[in-house]
Design a protein around this motif. Sequence first.
Motif, PDB file in Angstrom:
ATOM      1  N   ASP A 164      -9.559  -3.616 -49.172  1.00 44.87           N
ATOM      2  CA  ASP A 164      -9.450  -2.279 -48.791  1.00 44.87           C
ATOM      3  C   ASP A 164      -9.297  -2.161 -47.329  1.00 44.87           C
ATOM      4  O   ASP A 164     -10.549  -1.887 -46.629  1.00 44.87           O
ATOM      5  CB  ASP A 164     -10.747  -1.543 -49.402  1.00 44.87           C
ATOM      6  N   VAL A 165      -8.401  -2.082 -46.627  1.00 51.69           N
ATOM      7  CA  VAL A 165      -8.081  -2.001 -45.288  1.00 51.69           C
ATOM      8  C   VAL A 165      -7.318  -0.590 -45.140  1.00 51.69           C
ATOM      9  O   VAL A 165      -6.291  -0.542 -45.066  1.00 51.69           O
ATOM     10  CB  VAL A 165      -7.299  -3.318 -44.639  1.00 51.69           C
ATOM     11  N   ALA A 166      -8.203   0.304 -44.708  1.00 50.46           N
ATOM     12  CA  ALA A 166      -7.821   1.679 -44.493  1.00 50.46           C
ATOM     13  C   ALA A 166      -7.672   1.961 -42.945  1.00 50.46           C
ATOM     14  O   ALA A 166      -8.030   2.798 -42.348  1.00 50.46           O
ATOM     15  CB  ALA A 166      -8.615   2.668 -44.917  1.00 50.46           C
ATOM     16  N   VAL A 167      -6.586   0.779 -42.433  1.00 51.35           N
ATOM     17  CA  VAL A 167      -6.249   0.902 -40.963  1.00 51.35           C
ATOM     18  C   VAL A 167      -4.851   0.545 -40.793  1.00 51.35           C
ATOM     19  O   VAL A 167      -4.228  -0.333 -41.560  1.00 51.35           O
ATOM     20  CB  VAL A 167      -7.272   0.002 -40.222  1.00 51.35           C
ATOM     21  N   ARG A 168      -4.157   1.584 -40.113  1.00 49.78           N
ATOM     22  CA  ARG A 168      -2.679   1.163 -39.646  1.00 49.78           C
ATOM     23  C   ARG A 168      -2.415   0.754 -38.431  1.00 49.78           C
ATOM     24  O   ARG A 168      -3.517   1.135 -37.386  1.00 49.78           O
ATOM     25  CB  ARG A 168      -1.860   2.632 -40.078  1.00 49.78           C
ATOM     26  N   GLY A 169      -1.399  -0.231 -38.172  1.00 51.36           N
ATOM     27  CA  GLY A 169      -1.346  -0.552 -36.919  1.00 51.36           C
ATOM     28  C   GLY A 169      -1.036   0.481 -35.848  1.00 51.36           C
ATOM     29  O   GLY A 169      -1.302   0.319 -34.686  1.00 51.36           O
ATOM     30  N   ALA A 170      -0.432   1.480 -36.308  1.00 52.72           N
ATOM     31  CA  ALA A 170      -0.164   2.484 -35.318  1.00 52.72           C
ATOM     32  C   ALA A 170      -1.633   3.235 -34.830  1.00 52.72           C
ATOM     33  O   ALA A 170      -1.433   3.949 -33.748  1.00 52.72           O
ATOM     34  CB  ALA A 170       0.659   3.709 -36.056  1.00 52.72           C
ATOM     35  N   GLU A 171      -2.537   3.104 -35.533  1.00 49.35           N
ATOM     36  CA  GLU A 171      -3.842   3.824 -35.108  1.00 49.35           C
ATOM     37  C   GLU A 171      -4.671   3.067 -34.021  1.00 49.35           C
ATOM     38  O   GLU A 171      -5.582   3.367 -33.514  1.00 49.35           O
ATOM     39  CB  GLU A 171      -4.578   4.013 -36.321  1.00 49.35           C
ATOM     40  N   LEU A 172      -4.146   1.792 -33.776  1.00 51.24           N
ATOM     41  CA  LEU A 172      -4.849   0.762 -33.011  1.00 51.24           C
ATOM     42  C   LEU A 172      -3.900   0.401 -31.781  1.00 51.24           C
ATOM     43  O   LEU A 172      -2.960   0.518 -32.055  1.00 51.24           O
ATOM     44  CB  LEU A 172      -5.329  -0.553 -33.538  1.00 51.24           C
ATOM     45  N   PRO A 173      -4.597  -0.056 -30.618  1.00 54.19           N
ATOM     46  CA  PRO A 173      -3.747  -0.805 -29.655  1.00 54.19           C
ATOM     47  C   PRO A 173      -3.365  -1.947 -29.974  1.00 54.19           C
ATOM     48  O   PRO A 173      -3.903  -2.322 -31.193  1.00 54.19           O
ATOM     49  CB  PRO A 173      -4.940  -0.734 -28.352  1.00 54.19           C
ATOM     50  N   GLY A 174      -2.142  -2.325 -29.422  1.00 55.79           N
ATOM     51  CA  GLY A 174      -1.314  -3.390 -29.838  1.00 55.79           C
ATOM     52  C   GLY A 174      -2.306  -4.842 -29.780  1.00 55.79           C
ATOM     53  O   GLY A 174      -2.417  -5.312 -30.766  1.00 55.79           O
ATOM     54  N   VAL A 175      -3.073  -4.813 -28.867  1.00 53.70           N
ATOM     55  CA  VAL A 175      -3.812  -6.016 -28.724  1.00 53.70           C
ATOM     56  C   VAL A 175      -4.911  -5.996 -29.811  1.00 53.70           C
ATOM     57  O   VAL A 175      -5.177  -7.162 -30.450  1.00 53.70           O
ATOM     58  CB  VAL A 175      -4.584  -6.303 -27.353  1.00 53.70           C
ATOM     59  N   LEU A 176      -5.288  -5.022 -30.162  1.00 54.39           N
ATOM     60  CA  LEU A 176      -6.575  -4.836 -31.120  1.00 54.39           C
ATOM     61  C   LEU A 176      -5.953  -5.120 -32.591  1.00 54.39           C
ATOM     62  O   LEU A 176      -6.441  -5.833 -33.575  1.00 54.39           O
ATOM     63  CB  LEU A 176      -7.236  -3.379 -31.032  1.00 54.39           C
ATOM     64  N   SER A 177      -4.737  -4.657 -32.771  1.00 51.85           N
ATOM     65  CA  SER A 177      -4.082  -4.830 -33.929  1.00 51.85           C
ATOM     66  C   SER A 177      -3.999  -6.402 -34.278  1.00 51.85           C
ATOM     67  O   SER A 177      -4.170  -6.902 -35.434  1.00 51.85           O
ATOM     68  CB  SER A 177      -2.883  -4.026 -34.022  1.00 51.85           C
ATOM     69  N   ARG A 178      -3.321  -6.967 -33.306  1.00 51.67           N
ATOM     70  CA  ARG A 178      -2.989  -8.248 -33.297  1.00 51.67           C
ATOM     71  C   ARG A 178      -4.245  -9.176 -33.560  1.00 51.67           C
ATOM     72  O   ARG A 178      -4.188 -10.170 -34.323  1.00 51.67           O
ATOM     73  CB  ARG A 178      -2.207  -8.832 -32.233  1.00 51.67           C
ATOM     74  N   GLU A 179      -5.234  -8.858 -32.734  1.00 45.24           N
ATOM     75  CA  GLU A 179      -6.486  -9.736 -32.916  1.00 45.24           C
ATOM     76  C   GLU A 179      -7.479  -9.415 -34.354  1.00 45.24           C
ATOM     77  O   GLU A 179      -7.886 -10.238 -34.899  1.00 45.24           O
ATOM     78  CB  GLU A 179      -7.569  -9.298 -31.741  1.00 45.24           C
ATOM     79  N   ALA A 180      -7.228  -8.273 -34.607  1.00 48.89           N
ATOM     80  CA  ALA A 180      -7.654  -7.938 -36.074  1.00 48.89           C
ATOM     81  C   ALA A 180      -7.106  -8.871 -37.097  1.00 48.89           C
ATOM     82  O   ALA A 180      -7.621  -9.323 -38.176  1.00 48.89           O
ATOM     83  CB  ALA A 180      -7.741  -6.405 -36.350  1.00 48.89           C
ATOM     84  N   TYR A 181      -5.657  -8.874 -37.099  1.00 47.85           N
ATOM     85  CA  TYR A 181      -5.075  -9.589 -37.908  1.00 47.85           C
ATOM     86  C   TYR A 181      -5.648 -11.180 -38.203  1.00 47.85           C
ATOM     87  O   TYR A 181      -5.746 -11.791 -39.152  1.00 47.85           O
ATOM     88  CB  TYR A 181      -3.466  -9.681 -37.836  1.00 47.85           C
ATOM     89  N   ARG A 182      -5.627 -11.636 -36.935  1.00 46.93           N
ATOM     90  CA  ARG A 182      -6.104 -13.152 -36.764  1.00 46.93           C
ATOM     91  C   ARG A 182      -7.626 -13.271 -37.325  1.00 46.93           C
ATOM     92  O   ARG A 182      -7.846 -14.265 -37.895  1.00 46.93           O
ATOM     93  CB  ARG A 182      -6.027 -13.614 -35.262  1.00 46.93           C
ATOM     94  N   ILE A 183      -8.162 -12.147 -37.215  1.00 40.10           N
ATOM     95  CA  ILE A 183      -9.632 -12.279 -37.449  1.00 40.10           C
ATOM     96  C   ILE A 183      -9.793 -12.351 -38.911  1.00 40.10           C
ATOM     97  O   ILE A 183     -10.470 -13.105 -39.554  1.00 40.10           O
ATOM     98  CB  ILE A 183     -10.755 -11.081 -36.900  1.00 40.10           C
ATOM     99  N   VAL A 184      -9.108 -11.299 -39.671  1.00 43.14           N
ATOM    100  CA  VAL A 184      -8.986 -11.492 -41.044  1.00 43.14           C
ATOM    101  C   VAL A 184      -8.364 -12.610 -41.465  1.00 43.14           C
ATOM    102  O   VAL A 184      -8.758 -13.198 -42.521  1.00 43.14           O
ATOM    103  CB  VAL A 184      -8.049 -10.234 -41.428  1.00 43.14           C
ATOM    104  N   GLN A 185      -7.413 -13.124 -40.782  1.00 42.52           N
ATOM    105  CA  GLN A 185      -6.681 -14.679 -41.199  1.00 42.52           C
ATOM    106  C   GLN A 185      -7.714 -15.617 -41.512  1.00 42.52           C
ATOM    107  O   GLN A 185      -7.853 -16.470 -42.167  1.00 42.52           O
ATOM    108  CB  GLN A 185      -5.396 -14.879 -40.239  1.00 42.52           C
ATOM    109  N   GLU A 186      -8.601 -15.595 -40.159  1.00 39.64           N
ATOM    110  CA  GLU A 186      -9.551 -16.557 -40.213  1.00 39.64           C
ATOM    111  C   GLU A 186     -10.576 -16.440 -41.217  1.00 39.64           C
ATOM    112  O   GLU A 186     -11.155 -17.554 -41.754  1.00 39.64           O
ATOM    113  CB  GLU A 186     -10.059 -16.734 -38.909  1.00 39.64           C
TER     114      GLU A 186
END
Length: 382
Positions: free
Chosen positions: A280-302
């Motif tokens: 349940d990830v109710a967040v879109r990339g357009a809502e976040l700064p680019g660096v935060l969107s990328r780091e959030a992906y890596r955090i979820v991945q880990e």
Amino acid sequence: MPVIFAPLFRPVTYARWLHLLIGVVFAGVVVLVYPGTEGVSALRAAVLSGAVDVVLLSAAAMIPAVRRAEGVQARLLLAPEREESIGAAPSAGWRDRARTAVWLIARVGLGTLVGIATVRALTVGAWLVGPAPGPGALLLPAPAFALLWLVVFAGRLQLWLAQTLLGPSAAERLAEAELRAERLLERNRLARELHDSIGHALTVTVLQAGAAREVADPAFRERALEAIETVGRRAMEDLERMLVLLRDAPDAVPAEQPGIDRVGELFEGARAAGSPVEADVAVRGAELPGVLSREAYRIVQEGVTNALKHAPGAPIRVRGRVEGGTLVLSCRNALVGGGGKGGGKGLRGIRERAVLLGGDATGEAVDGEWLLRVRLPVRLAG
């Protein structure tokens, strides 16, 4: 070899001698060219030519490139083994120009003294030898030894002057320290990227391969092979992007980094590996700064990778929300066989990412589950 002779056999001693003699060449040219030294006493000629030297050298020091040229020459001839102690950058301000002027004047002055001493020592040597070698030739080593030790001390003084007057300024040292810090941060970031991306791909690949070997269903094996191919392709894309960054090629275009919009691919890979995922990830990339969107992906991945590694086959629950200007991510999975204990490289990497973005990350056992929770401020991440 006795200490008193050791410096006389070092190549750097004679390189510094050459550097000193270059200075006397400049002074000699001024004496020969400047007409004000004609028909006057030697002392008056020395004073006049010295004044001209100071004016010309001060004027030359105003050219920023002169400091670079002097720094490069001093590195090569005075301190080839520790050249970083001498700057080799153009003058960045009037302070650098003033230091360069003092260096040029000191260099020519010291070089002139060593040049005069060299000529005198050669004259004394020629006098001792004479037209026909005699008993006086036995004294020839004395002036040669004295001259060489003068060169040793003068070379060391010249080196000290170069390090003091041509050495990096405070601004240059600060810039160099910032550059080293940036490079270290970049290496650490790339190390985390490799750990997260390649680690996730290998974890999914191992689980899929093991499951395909145990299950006789051809359709299941086909799906497992497709999943292995998919995560392998993504890992290759990440690896190629990081290699482009490491090569630092000017015409290379790194691949786009995945953002939070692509976390669904991670969940599909985990499901294919046999772990049910409730997301349940109710967040879109357009809502976040680019660096935060990328780091959030890596955090979820880990987080998903750790769940697959420590609790294979157990359900995984992932949540993502923006609450009060803060991105909150959580990942839960069952504790299986004591797995999921914190302190590993994965959790350490997540904490480092969170701290760099001004947030925090925690991992703990709660009611028989391992809970990873990360908070990242949205307004500060840009």
